[in-house]
Design an enzyme around this catalytic site. Sequence first.
Site, PDB file in Angstrom:
ATOM      1  N   SER A   1       0.802  -1.228   0.000  1.00  0.00           N
ATOM      2  CA  SER A   1       0.000   0.000   0.000  1.00  0.00           C
ATOM      3  C   SER A   1       0.835   1.280   0.000  1.00  0.00           C
ATOM      4  O   SER A   1       0.288   2.363  -0.214  1.00  0.00           O
ATOM      5  CB  SER A   1      -0.931   0.022   1.211  1.00  0.00           C
ATOM      6  OG  SER A   1      -1.933  -0.951   1.080  1.00  0.00           O
TER       7      SER A   1
ATOM      8  N   LYS B   1       0.454   3.484  -2.853  1.00  0.00           N
ATOM      9  CA  LYS B   1      -0.703   4.372  -3.018  1.00  0.00           C
ATOM     10  C   LYS B   1      -0.307   5.845  -2.968  1.00  0.00           C
ATOM     11  O   LYS B   1      -0.964   6.697  -3.571  1.00  0.00           O
ATOM     12  CB  LYS B   1      -1.748   4.064  -1.933  1.00  0.00           C
ATOM     13  CG  LYS B   1      -2.375   2.681  -2.077  1.00  0.00           C
ATOM     14  CD  LYS B   1      -3.257   2.328  -0.865  1.00  0.00           C
ATOM     15  CE  LYS B   1      -3.828   0.920  -0.998  1.00  0.00           C
ATOM     16  NZ  LYS B   1      -4.538   0.486   0.237  1.00  0.00           N
TER      17      LYS B   1
ATOM     18  N   TYR C   1      -3.445  -2.323 -10.416  1.00  0.00           N
ATOM     19  CA  TYR C   1      -3.385  -2.156  -8.960  1.00  0.00           C
ATOM     20  C   TYR C   1      -2.497  -3.226  -8.316  1.00  0.00           C
ATOM     21  O   TYR C   1      -1.602  -2.920  -7.520  1.00  0.00           O
ATOM     22  CB  TYR C   1      -4.808  -2.225  -8.406  1.00  0.00           C
ATOM     23  CG  TYR C   1      -4.916  -2.125  -6.907  1.00  0.00           C
ATOM     24  CD1 TYR C   1      -4.847  -0.889  -6.272  1.00  0.00           C
ATOM     25  CD2 TYR C   1      -5.101  -3.250  -6.123  1.00  0.00           C
ATOM     26  CE1 TYR C   1      -4.958  -0.789  -4.895  1.00  0.00           C
ATOM     27  CE2 TYR C   1      -5.212  -3.161  -4.747  1.00  0.00           C
ATOM     28  CZ  TYR C   1      -5.143  -1.932  -4.133  1.00  0.00           C
ATOM     29  OH  TYR C   1      -5.253  -1.840  -2.779  1.00  0.00           O
TER      30      TYR C   1
ATOM     31  N   TYR D   1      -4.498   3.440   7.876  1.00  0.00           N
ATOM     32  CA  TYR D   1      -5.813   2.820   8.004  1.00  0.00           C
ATOM     33  C   TYR D   1      -6.493   3.298   9.281  1.00  0.00           C
ATOM     34  O   TYR D   1      -6.383   4.468   9.631  1.00  0.00           O
ATOM     35  CB  TYR D   1      -5.695   1.280   7.987  1.00  0.00           C
ATOM     36  CG  TYR D   1      -4.869   0.777   6.839  1.00  0.00           C
ATOM     37  CD1 TYR D   1      -5.214   1.102   5.525  1.00  0.00           C
ATOM     38  CD2 TYR D   1      -3.733   0.004   7.037  1.00  0.00           C
ATOM     39  CE1 TYR D   1      -4.458   0.655   4.466  1.00  0.00           C
ATOM     40  CE2 TYR D   1      -2.985  -0.457   5.977  1.00  0.00           C
ATOM     41  CZ  TYR D   1      -3.343  -0.122   4.698  1.00  0.00           C
ATOM     42  OH  TYR D   1      -2.597  -0.577   3.665  1.00  0.00           O
TER      43      TYR D   1
ATOM     44  N   VAL E   1       1.205  -3.761   3.930  1.00  0.00           N
ATOM     45  CA  VAL E   1       1.192  -5.041   4.646  1.00  0.00           C
ATOM     46  C   VAL E   1       2.461  -5.854   4.416  1.00  0.00           C
ATOM     47  O   VAL E   1       2.649  -6.903   5.035  1.00  0.00           O
ATOM     48  CB  VAL E   1      -0.035  -5.913   4.300  1.00  0.00           C
ATOM     49  CG1 VAL E   1      -1.303  -5.287   4.840  1.00  0.00           C
ATOM     50  CG2 VAL E   1      -0.119  -6.185   2.825  1.00  0.00           C
TER      51      VAL E   1
END
Lengths: 310, 310, 310, 310
Positions: free
Chosen positions: B66, B69, B193, B245, B263
């Site tokens: 992530s 992102k 993605y 998150y 992760v």
Amino acid sequence: MAAPDLGRIVADIYAELAPRIGEGEVADYIPELAQVNPRQFGIAVITPEGEVVTAGDADRPFSIQSISKVFLLTLALGRIGESLWTRVGREPSGSAFNSIVQLEQEAGRPRNPFINAGAIVVTDVAMAGHSPREAIGEILTFMRYLADDEDILIDQAVAASELATGARNQALGWFMRSFDRLDHDVDKVLGVYFHHCAIAMSCRQLARAGLFLAAGGRDPVRGHAVVRPARARRINALMLTCGLYDASGDFAYRVGLPGKSGVGGGILAVAPGRAAICVWSPGLDGFGNSRLGGQALEALARRTGWSVFG
Amino acid sequence: MAAPDLGRIVADIYAELAPRIGEGEVADYIPELAQVNPRQFGIAVITPEGEVVTAGDADRPFSIQSISKVFLLTLALGRIGESLWTRVGREPSGSAFNSIVQLEQEAGRPRNPFINAGAIVVTDVAMAGHSPREAIGEILTFMRYLADDEDILIDQAVAASELATGARNQALGWFMRSFDRLDHDVDKVLGVYFHHCAIAMSCRQLARAGLFLAAGGRDPVRGHAVVRPARARRINALMLTCGLYDASGDFAYRVGLPGKSGVGGGILAVAPGRAAICVWSPGLDGFGNSRLGGQALEALARRTGWSVFG
Amino acid sequence: MAAPDLGRIVADIYAELAPRIGEGEVADYIPELAQVNPRQFGIAVITPEGEVVTAGDADRPFSIQSISKVFLLTLALGRIGESLWTRVGREPSGSAFNSIVQLEQEAGRPRNPFINAGAIVVTDVAMAGHSPREAIGEILTFMRYLADDEDILIDQAVAASELATGARNQALGWFMRSFDRLDHDVDKVLGVYFHHCAIAMSCRQLARAGLFLAAGGRDPVRGHAVVRPARARRINALMLTCGLYDASGDFAYRVGLPGKSGVGGGILAVAPGRAAICVWSPGLDGFGNSRLGGQALEALARRTGWSVFG
Amino acid sequence: MAAPDLGRIVADIYAELAPRIGEGEVADYIPELAQVNPRQFGIAVITPEGEVVTAGDADRPFSIQSISKVFLLTLALGRIGESLWTRVGREPSGSAFNSIVQLEQEAGRPRNPFINAGAIVVTDVAMAGHSPREAIGEILTFMRYLADDEDILIDQAVAASELATGARNQALGWFMRSFDRLDHDVDKVLGVYFHHCAIAMSCRQLARAGLFLAAGGRDPVRGHAVVRPARARRINALMLTCGLYDASGDFAYRVGLPGKSGVGGGILAVAPGRAAICVWSPGLDGFGNSRLGGQALEALARRTGWSVFG
């Protein structure tokens, strides 16, 4: 050197936004707030060096409402320290300030101290066995001390109005009670809660009261330590992530300063190391935050370069 | 003057945490990640002046997941500017990274670009009519440029593994598709993605790639402008409010720096004006963030005084 | 003796409602359904004694859509019996037919077999290792057997249209897949699902096919047992509590008969021991149920006294 | 002819279940209920012809709790007729009996009259301007009239206990108040609510009181009309879809009769045209319904063939 610039910047911002005074909707959920004249706008900036810059209605008291949650949190942390976080979380809620949905899903533990449910828990902690009357007195004393001003009062008409119309907060209180989340009676906690929300202060007073958050936890004028530096940082962090309800992310994006808003139209913002700022204009946006206040802070952060994000 | 201190601080933190290497749970939701040796721990800090301090496994590539992102967001903002925010929000979600509940309640518009649904939309924007192959190539080129390192690769085994096991992301993609929120086919968007999540980089490379966020949008080493200063600030703001998150609030409270976790066990953090930092250790906490990485950043922020909150 | 009355009652109801033919909104979520002429209205009632009463467009085939879920459930229960309930619940959902919220909160297990997610699971069970083509063939064979009519067909244009536009169902399928709730590939299950929803039948055919539910599980005309009496009762119970989506309670209140609606405008209702009934008119109400169909059933239940509730 | 069979059936069911007396958990959310001896089990069946069959502790009064909601609904419908449905819905909620989530999403309008929020609204309607004392008196009079027994009393200890511990219901009341959904003060409505829940009745009395629902709205013994036949049908429909909280679907599936449970361990069931049935045993299942009571009704419906579903 900063002094003349800051004065100029604040004056410019005030002048630019003055034509828009009156925009937004005045909070109407309690009768007393609905009667406020929307055509008011004040700015106050105070630096750790003691410089004070104001514009507009910076000396007119208004209902601080949820801004009081910052100071209650400070008191409660002083009372029981980090163990507070067993009773309330420190995450953005992703929900409206008065939502009860998350509370059911999370067994009555509020997400953070700045949504209503969380502030009710914080109030419960701050009471610490005192009677409501004593607790209210102590909070008021704390605000006067921080603002270095004995003239701060609670607007009893607002407090009474909130008490009479605060059904949603009653629901939040009783709901948490059903999960054994409150030490005191719901009625007593809400009594204290409604009173500290009904404190009336001016931009100048609020900026002064919040100055310790911009100065590593110290009152730089009198040289008193209010909280440890780490605690000031942490309160600022909470303000940044949770201080403007479900518009906190947007405020961080546009302004880049820790802030706490109230439906009375005030916003307290902190530029660490630089200044405490309070803006006020009663007209609110759809999230319950002062429309002009948000604009003023965005402009101020841009022109001063005070964003914490570079 | 800062240089020797920084080297000492990083070395001390590494030494103090080394006994705890292996704590936490390695992500097991895709087989390839589950096989990673948990006993790895790296730190890299890069300052705008070009100073680089590392410790431990700072040069070993890991799956950035992530963390990509942040860079996708940079690309998408470059593509369509602020109009991106008509397609994705910028508020903390208050929910898990892969939650679909809010998406239903909000007509398929993700809360922010760092939850999975939001990143899928950002990927869709970044594709901008390119084929998946071209889009992946462009992203990889961008990462190599930012890191100033041509050796960065996509781990095809991880990408294939994600594709094979990414049912939840398929659900998110199709759900948004049902609200007409995607320009490209779900399969194509997810293909891109999964590939950018599968980029493998070391702490040193990631810190270098993120340096522009600590330096007002510029690559201070080569003197290139990557984005305007305001955009760098805003990306930092999003990282702070949404980057870890539903532990973002806690990270802001404890660390006080914009950050983005993956992760794979990496966390990229930004100390505006001071440094870009990347820590990595595969063991995760209950929120999917690197356990040791979070500890290292908390210690680093405390000892350097780099918290953005004072 | 009942025969003449029933003919009169149905004729009267048709005549009374005929002026309102065309009310409601035709389903527009798939192009093929949107093209249906809204000015159609049919009623068919079949008793266990074999009496058939019809009115209006009772012999015109329409897309049965979700009504197929009743027959799929019958097949799936025949396949694995009561163990089906480990995979799907039997409670009203309290949510829209295509909601995904509850699915997240309940680990991918749908509330009942009549919401879309539940029917996808039931389809997965009914496939039982067959290829999609075989499974579709078997379902069609079952429908022809029950209706005692070999002329029933799948409308391939509708099936193709659903497949092309069924993003929400894709999301539901992938979401359940992410919880390991499906034995077959999402694409295959949805292929079968879209095909059985696209079966075209007339009111007469559907009432005939549902007659076993009104006759203790037997086809009273041919004397075959379709299911055991207890199973027929239970399917009726599920229809009553869950058959009209989140208007099931209202339908039970107003009509008092087990029913299952489809967005094609059909409603199959069962009066245990008395009759199977099918009404059809494409105009829908806000819950996706045939507006005129609901009116017709309410009138029929009132005049016949067939409500199961006394 | 039915008489001897029914006696035999009830005796058999009692005998078969007697070894399991004591199963389940006695409600402990109010102290008074927690003290009830779990080893009690009663059955009473009354037919429209006046036949009464009982077994076990059928004449021992217990706290009717939520079963009172059926009778309050009858009263409120008598008060304001179908306009009641502007204030409360008639759909299964898909949520726990005391959930507040849906209430927030639906602006304070409860889904149905049998969840707590809905019953509080129904109580508010039934009060109709009376003082709490008068309203409670009227409800008690109505129960005595229906049961044809002047000896029915309110258990004041239970009522006081509920009042003292009813924080969740306080929350529901205040929440609805915040949406202006109540005509009377929250405290007064809850006072009445807690009192009618605290009525103590035996299985025999409750079955007698519910007999009108099995007899087309008439008291068949005295020949009085209590409600019109259509209203009796509709109340039965509501019981079937919503009467056992979020196990209503399961109860319909297994038993096939309209029913209403209470956490005191009673369940009132209606077999239209056949009988009113009340079972009681204090041990509850995970949904708050009497475990043995549910078993007894399932067996009774199976052996008598009284399921409304054929």
